[in-house]
Design an enzyme around this catalytic site. Structure first.
Site, PDB file in Angstrom:
ATOM      1  N   HIS A 157       0.807  -1.223   0.000  1.00 16.25           N
ATOM      2  CA  HIS A 157       0.000   0.000   0.000  1.00 16.25           C
ATOM      3  C   HIS A 157       0.835   1.266   0.000  1.00 16.25           C
ATOM      4  O   HIS A 157       0.288   2.368  -0.147  1.00 16.25           O
ATOM      5  CB  HIS A 157      -0.943  -0.010   1.211  1.00 16.25           C
ATOM      6  CG  HIS A 157      -1.986  -1.072   1.140  1.00 16.25           C
ATOM      7  ND1 HIS A 157      -3.259  -0.838   0.683  1.00 16.25           N
ATOM      8  CD2 HIS A 157      -1.942  -2.397   1.437  1.00 16.25           C
ATOM      9  CE1 HIS A 157      -3.964  -1.958   0.722  1.00 16.25           C
ATOM     10  NE2 HIS A 157      -3.186  -2.920   1.184  1.00 16.25           N
ATOM     11  N   ASP A 351       3.795   9.285  -1.682  1.00 17.46           N
ATOM     12  CA  ASP A 351       2.648   8.588  -1.121  1.00 17.46           C
ATOM     13  C   ASP A 351       2.323   7.369  -1.964  1.00 17.46           C
ATOM     14  O   ASP A 351       2.526   7.388  -3.189  1.00 17.46           O
ATOM     15  CB  ASP A 351       1.422   9.510  -1.108  1.00 17.46           C
ATOM     16  CG  ASP A 351       0.791   9.632   0.265  1.00 17.46           C
ATOM     17  OD1 ASP A 351       1.137   8.835   1.148  1.00 17.46           O
ATOM     18  OD2 ASP A 351      -0.044  10.531   0.449  1.00 17.46           O
TER      19      ASP A 351
END
Length: 447
Positions: A157, A351
């Site tokens: 993730h 991110d």
């Protein structure tokens, strides 16, 4: 169809097991509704005799949640020191923050063996195993070593760095060898896919890697935003703005989020575009996370200082430029605030995805949408080119984007929002899990 076995460092909190609130819980909601599921993870508790304690179980709908304890040493060295003190900064390109010790690495593998041993006692023939995130890189190989021949998928993730950065990690070859035992490895972006492939190739390892970007449930989040925007809580907050325009940022406290840089970008807006002084308020919601890690304590001190300096320099008796809170705000309230905001300010230095950007778009009023100012280094950026894309290291560039966003006419705002909302609606949390699991099902299990 066999059972789905989800493995993550933590399982959803009890309150989220019936009402998913975000992230992985929302992403997997559709998948667990359609088949029998077992979700396995650490309980959040530490005990000296953790190995002798039985697992804890809770059945909620189709999902059997199974948790187990770790020792204090395993928690500190596996979770705090290695996962969050080595792998997290490495994967976010912050190599200066890595604090590697061999003992922490050894306990990281020890804790993964605990996961493997707990998991192996639960498995049945035909199970599909889906492992999540950087805490559990070696788990696939450990399961193979224990005789598991069924399908094993892994999803990362967070970002994955290129070989030139990743090679700084001692024993990277061992970590990648463990990961390569999985049948399919999912990542968030095409860049992450290329980076991970390059690392496997550097060691002569073969692995199936695929970019499968995660999404949100835009329909339910949009409805939540519509209802919340007229709630007493949101109306009260908006009333305190006294007619000023609202810029909003929402992130947990983390150095990957570009928070000091964001403050400097807002400061540059007030400096370079004085017409916005007294006319705009920046609300930054930053719940504290990992308070026991030194780099996070230092970050909070830096942010506290920046907010005070900027408010002192530009604030007036009747106007506070930055409203900054480290208290968590409920997801429903945030949805309403997104809808009322003129600008969403999302500036990560790096991110994996950043679902705040997608939630901001889903929440907007179609007739009068706000503008998204988004870092080029967010995983969501390739999917949202219509946002005002910025480099968070360029304060003046962020100021220019904020000014454009605050002065953009409704026709331009609607055109940008409409394109982004279409993409957010196409690539949802449900489609993400289905795409990954469908791809995993197509791959023959390792013999």
């Amino acid at each position: 169809m066999g059972r789905l076995i989800i493995v993550s460092n933590r399982t959803p909190a009890p309150g989220e097991r019936t009402q998913p609130a975000g992230g992985l819980t929302v992403g997997l909601y559709d998948a667990v509704q359609t088949r029998e599921t077992v979700w396995v993870g650490w309980s959040g508790h530490q005990h000296a005799d953790a190995a002798d304690r039985p697992v804890q179980r809770e059945q909620v709908g189709n999902v059997n949640y199974v948790t187990f304890d770790l020792t204090q040493k395993q928690h500190d060295r596996f979770y705090l020191n290695f996962s969050n003190g080595v792998l997290w900064p490495l994967c976010h390109y912050r190599t200066n923050l890595i604090r590697y010790t061999r003992e922490d690495c050894d306990v990281y593998y020890e804790a993964n063996r605990v996961f493997a041993d707990r998991l192996i006692a639960l498995l049945e023939p035909g199970d599909t195993i889906w492992i999540h995130d950087y805490h559990l890189f070696p788990l696939g190989q450990m399961l193979r070593d224990r005789g598991v021949t069924g399908r094993i998928g892994f999803f990362l993730h967070i970002p994955f760095p290129p070989w030139s950065v990743a090679r700084l990690l001692p024993k990277l070859d061992m970590l990648l060898t463990g990961l390569a035992a999985c049948d399919l490895i999912g990542v968030q972006t095409v860049e992450d896919e290329a980076n991970l492939r390059g690392c496997f190739e550097a060691y002569g390892l073969k692995a199936a890697v695929k970019a499968v970007p995660i999404g949100i449930d835009p329909v339910s989040f949009r409805q939540q935003a519509i209802e919340s925007a007229v709630s007493d809580e949101v109306v009260k907050i908006v009333d305190t703005l006294e007619g000023t325009r609202l810029i909003i940022g929402v992130d947990r406290l983390d150095y990957s989020k570009g928070l000091p840089e964001r403050m400097k970008g807002f400061e540059a807006l007030l400096k370079n575009y004085p017409e916005h002084r007294g006319q705009v308020t920046f609300l930054q919601v930053t719940p504290v996370s990992r308070g026991g890690v030194e780099s996070y304590r230092l970050l909070k001190e830096e942010l506290d200082g920046l907010v005070g300096t900027i408010n002192g320099a530009y604030g007036t008796p009747d106007w506070v430029p930055i409203r900054y809170t480290t208290w968590p705000i409920g997801r429903d309230i945030l949805a309403g605030l997104y809808r009322m905001a003129d600008v969403g300010f999302v500036t990560p230095l790096r991110d994996g995805m950043n679902l705040v950007a997608k939630e901001f778009i889903a929440a907007q009023d179609e007739e009068d949408p706000g503008v998204l100012v988004l870092s080029r280094f967010a995983g969501a950026a390739p999917e949202m080119p219509e946002a005002l894309l910025i480099n968070p290291l360029d304060a003046e560039g962020m100021a220019d984007a904020l000014h454009i966003g605050l002065t953009m006419d409704v026709k331009a705002r609607h055109a940008a929002w409409s394109a982004m909302y279409e993409e957010v609606s196409r690539n949802t949390a449900g489609s993400w899990s289905k795409q990954f699991l469908d791809s995993l099902e197509e791959i023959r299990s390792c013999p």
